[in-house]
Design an enzyme around this catalytic site. Structure first.
Site, short mmCIF file in Angstrom:
data_model
loop_
_atom_site.label_atom_id
_atom_site.label_comp_id
_atom_site.label_asym_id
_atom_site.label_seq_id
_atom_site.Cartn_x
_atom_site.Cartn_y
_atom_site.Cartn_z
N ARG A 188 21.52 -18.68 -56.64
CA ARG A 188 21.55 -19.30 -56.07
C ARG A 188 22.04 -20.35 -57.05
NH1 ARG A 188 16.41 -22.14 -54.91
NH2 ARG A 188 16.99 -24.27 -56.27
N HIS A 207 17.89 -25.07 -53.39
CA HIS A 207 16.96 -24.48 -52.59
C HIS A 207 17.85 -25.02 -50.74
CE1 HIS A 207 14.99 -22.40 -49.17
NE2 HIS A 207 14.14 -23.71 -48.98
N TYR A 242 12.86 -28.36 -61.32
CA TYR A 242 12.29 -26.88 -62.20
C TYR A 242 13.15 -26.05 -62.98
CZ TYR A 242 14.92 -25.69 -57.69
OH TYR A 242 15.63 -25.34 -56.58
C1 LIG Z 1 6.02 -18.30 -44.27
C2 LIG Z 1 6.55 -18.57 -45.25
N1 LIG Z 1 6.12 -19.56 -46.50
C3 LIG Z 1 6.80 -20.88 -46.97
C4 LIG Z 1 7.47 -21.01 -46.51
C5 LIG Z 1 8.51 -22.47 -47.97
N2 LIG Z 1 9.64 -21.52 -48.40
C6 LIG Z 1 10.99 -21.86 -47.42
S1 LIG Z 1 11.65 -20.84 -48.56
C7 LIG Z 1 11.25 -20.17 -49.33
C8 LIG Z 1 10.89 -19.58 -51.05
C9 LIG Z 1 12.01 -18.49 -49.87
O1 LIG Z 1 13.06 -18.05 -51.44
P1 LIG Z 1 13.48 -16.46 -51.02
O2 LIG Z 1 12.99 -15.42 -50.00
O3 LIG Z 1 14.30 -16.02 -52.76
O4 LIG Z 1 15.02 -17.44 -50.36
P2 LIG Z 1 15.87 -18.49 -51.14
O5 LIG Z 1 15.24 -19.70 -49.96
O6 LIG Z 1 15.89 -17.57 -52.21
O7 LIG Z 1 17.61 -17.90 -50.29
C10 LIG Z 1 9.54 -20.78 -48.83
C11 LIG Z 1 8.17 -20.32 -50.13
C12 LIG Z 1 8.28 -20.69 -45.11
N3 LIG Z 1 8.81 -21.26 -44.83
N4 LIG Z 1 7.69 -19.78 -44.21
#
Ligand SMILES: Cc1ncc(C[n+]2csc(CCOP(=O)(O)OP(=O)(O)O)c2C)c(N)n1
Ligand SMILES: [Mg+2]
Length: 333
Positions: free
Chosen positions: A233, A237, A246
């Site tokens: 990435r 985010h 971080y």
């Molecule tokens: C059920 C849930 N838990 C926590 C969150 C908060 N949250 C949003 S994105 C994220 C990280 C997701 O990471 P990843 O699956 O690696 O996807 P990326 O953002 O790296 O594409 C989190 C914890 C959420 N949106 N939904």
């Protein structure tokens, strides 16, 4: 063996890779200018997304994205104005037509789109149809119980699902090593009884080949495949995030690897698929396209805040009735 893409297909993939990057970069700027409320950029995901879209049939198959699959939508020919119109206001309504697009509204509840994909795939099987579901999951999303349930039932029922895990090494601020025990997401497929493989997700053609093969396999009735696409990435985010809290720039330089856009440009140039004049043409067309999108987004009517309270419950809960009253009060003042 997956057939090689034609010259025309590669030129189209190059066009999409360039547009996906250019749109992402602009969307971050448009956020800073107050044109859109927020956005999770896909910078670094382009090769995976354009390669994956090239492996599906947009008229038969159906994509279940998370929130970071702009490039897949773009390459599938989804109406990007309607799609981005949602980002301007509520992300889920507006004129975007998921059924016509074969692309569900973006899903921000991490992990929840896996079961949706499996449910749709079960429907295809029951109805005797041959569509394949592409479930897009992040490395962080693989920690969710929903993802386990989705993969388990896809395996048990031998359903036509391709699980595409974009392992971009970060779940907001959490590095993959802190939530994937054993170091391999692909290896988990063995526990569900279907094949799992890891691909270099910065390589458009490698992803295209892996997804094409998995889709063909699913269409033949041979069940699901898990593809772990290894990427990085390269951006925040989302527009609300500051990665400097971080990870350092040195970390990024060390870990990001090759930029997938630069890499594909070199690859198609070296193989004579495109030349400098094609590059210039694609860039200038993209600039005009971006201008049209910007004009559209800036002229969209503002959505009413009262929409927050409709289409959620048939009858509002007491809490929501109070919140609506508070909102009405603040809207009047
Ligand atoms: C059920 C849930 N838990 C926590 C969150 C908060 N949250 C949003 S994105 C994220 C990280 C997701 O990471 P990843 O699956 O690696 O996807 P990326 O953002 O790296 O594409 C989190 C914890 C959420 N949106 N939904
Ligand atoms: Mg991630």
């Amino acid at each position: 063996m997956v057939s090689e893409p034609t010259r025309e297909q590669e030129r189209e993939m190059y066009r999409c890779v360039v547009r996906a990057r250019a749109l992402d970069v602009e969307l971050v700027r448009w956020h800073r200018q107050g044109i859109i409320p927020g956005f999770p950029p896909s910078i670094g995901h382009e090769a995976t997304q354009i390669g994956a879209a090239a492996g599906i049939d947009a008229t038969r198959d159906f994509v279940f994205p998370m929130y970071r699959e702009l490039g897949i939508a773009l390459a599938m020919g989804v109406d990007m104005l309607a799609y981005l119109g949602n980002h301007n206001s509520d992300w889920n309504g507006g004129s975007f037509d998921p059924v016509a697009s074969h692309f569900t509204p973006i899903q921000s509840v991490v992990g929840s789109n896996g079961p949706h994909a499996v449910g749709w795939a079960l429907g295809q099987k029951i109805d005797g149809l041959d569509g394949v579901a592409l479930a897009c999951i992040g490395d962080g999303g693989t920690s969710q119980g929903d993802t386990h349930e989705a993969m388990n039932f896809a395996g048990v029922w031998n359903l036509p699902v391709v699980f595409l895990v974009s392992n971009n090494q970060w779940a907001i601020s959490v590095p993959v090593a802190k939530q994937v025990a054993g170091g391999s997401i692909a290896a988990r497929a063995a526990g569900y009884g279907f094949p799992g493989l890891a691909v270099d997700g910065n390589d458009v053609l490698a992803v295209r080949a892996a997804v094409t093969e998995a889709v063909e396999r699913a269409r033949r009735g041979e069940g699901p495949t898990l593809i772990e696409s290894k990427i990085y990435r390269r951006g925040p985010h989302a527009t609300s995030d500051d990665p400097g809290r971080y990870r350092t720039l040195d970390d990024e330089r060390r870990d990001a690897g090759e930029d997938p856009v630069v890499r594909y440009r070199s690859s198609v140039l070296e193989r004579g698929v495109i030349d400098e004049s094609f590059i210039a043409e694609v860039d200038s067309e993209a600039a005009l396209w971006l201008e049209d999108i910007r004009t559209y987004l800036t002229t969209l009517p503002k959505r009413g805040g009262e929409e927050l309270f409709v289409n959620v419950y048939a009858e509002l809960t007491d809490d929501l009735v109070q919140q609506r009253a508070a909102w009405e009060e603040s809207a009047r003042s």
